[in-house]
Design a protein around this motif. Structure first.
Motif: not given
Ligand SMILES: [Zn+2]
Length: 337
Positions: A110-114, A130-132, A188-190
């Protein structure tokens, strides 16, 4: 720079560039990318990522076709920036997007990017992220988590990390092929349990791990490190536009063109068509990704074959190109706004 003197390499015309994937070992990965990409997977261990377009110092995509075969994307950016980037050439010294396929056999951390709001957490030379994702394959039990449930606070999230109930605070998606998921920086995503996605992101490698499901790294025989303080500093609490994106159909003929993502760092369309239609755009680069079916890009009287899993970079100076499909084809087309 003049356009005459085409004998010199620096002023030669560019053509559609194909790149070979760079496979990456990941403990959460699998072997399913072998069914998607034509380049054979290395070894027999878990492969989690194929970096299919990368202008990163440590992992440079190499041109796989034509006179520039073997050249790194970074070299092409240096020598042909104007021809490649067109009207964007003064804004970028390196290619601003990093494109990958992921095979998440197990759950990722479980992660997050600035975001750009945290320059102190972004190393020099890197950017926000930012991603998708566009889901390619999913299985029973596959999972995507994107964002926090409303009411989640830093306190309740921190407590859930201690007692292993973090999933109770995450917005959950049961993915199916074709789903488009937007993950703005700070989300927050995974994802995992046998889901394969195409990933588009800013050219950045900054990830802060919040929770790792107790995974033991088989190489070190230890838990992987977490970066809690940085992660908590980056998390955007409260409402967000993360999660499932609503495709917007822009045109239906001669190709169905749906816009899946339109944010400050990338625009991504899905093209569903057969016969003849147009890809690329004047004075800006575009990336084409083969998802299903096949066909060819026509440029300067030469066909460039596009199959499943293929990545093509259309240089700005190629402009609009005809695409001739062989039957039904699904492509992604990417622009830099
Ligand atoms: Zn990511």
């Amino acid at each position: 720079m003049t356009r005459d003197g085409q004998q010199t390499v620096g002023k030669a015309h560019l053509y559609p560039l194909r790149f070979d994937p760079i496979y990456q070992y990941r403990l959460w990965g699998g072997r399913r990318l072998s069914g998607l990409l034509s380049a054979p997977l290395p070894g027999d261990g878990p492969v989690g990522e194929a970096w299919v377009l990368s202008d990163r110092t440590d992992h440079q995509s190499l041109v796989a076709n034509g006179p520039l075969k073997g050249q790194a994307l970074g070299q092409v950016m240096e020598q042909f920036r104007e021809q490649l980037m067109g009207k964007l050439s003064s804004r970028f010294r390196r290619f601003p997007l990093l494109l990958k396929f992921l095979d998440a056999h197990e759950m990722l951390s479980v992660q997050v990017h600035p975001s750009d709001a945290h320059p102190d957490l972004i190393p020099v030379g890197d950017t926000a992220k930012t991603e998708a994702w566009v889901v390619i394959e999913a299985a029973k039990g596959s999972h995507i988590y994107a964002g926090l449930k409303s009411g989640t606070t830093a306190g309740s999230l921190r407590q859930s990390l201690g007692d292993g109930t973090i999933a109770d605070h995450l917005l959950s998606i049961v993915p199916k092929p074709g789903d488009a998921v937007f993950i703005p920086a700070g989300t927050v995503h995974t994802l995992g349990n046998d889901v394969v996605v195409f990933e588009i992101q800013q050219n950045s490698d900054v990830t802060f791990r919040l929770y790792d499901w107790g995974h033991i790294d088989p190489e070190t025989k230890e838990l992987r490190p977490l970066q809690m303080d940085q992660a908590f500093a980056c998390i955007k609490f409260g409402a967000s536009d993360c999660g499932l994106a609503e495709p917007r159909v822009e045109i239906t003929t001669p190709v169905e063109r749906e816009r899946l993502f339109d944010c400050h760092v990338f625009v991504l369309w899905r093209l569903l068509g057969k016969n003849l239609f147009t890809v690329g755009a004047a004075a800006e680069p575009r990336v084409l990704v083969g998802i299903e079916g096949s066909g060819q890009i026509m440029h300067d009287g030469t066909p460039y074959a596009v199959g499943k899993g293929d990545i093509w970079l259309l240089p700005a100076e190629a402009g609009e190109c005809a695409f001739q499909s062989s039957g039904e084809v699904t492509l992604l087309e990417i622009a830099i706004p």
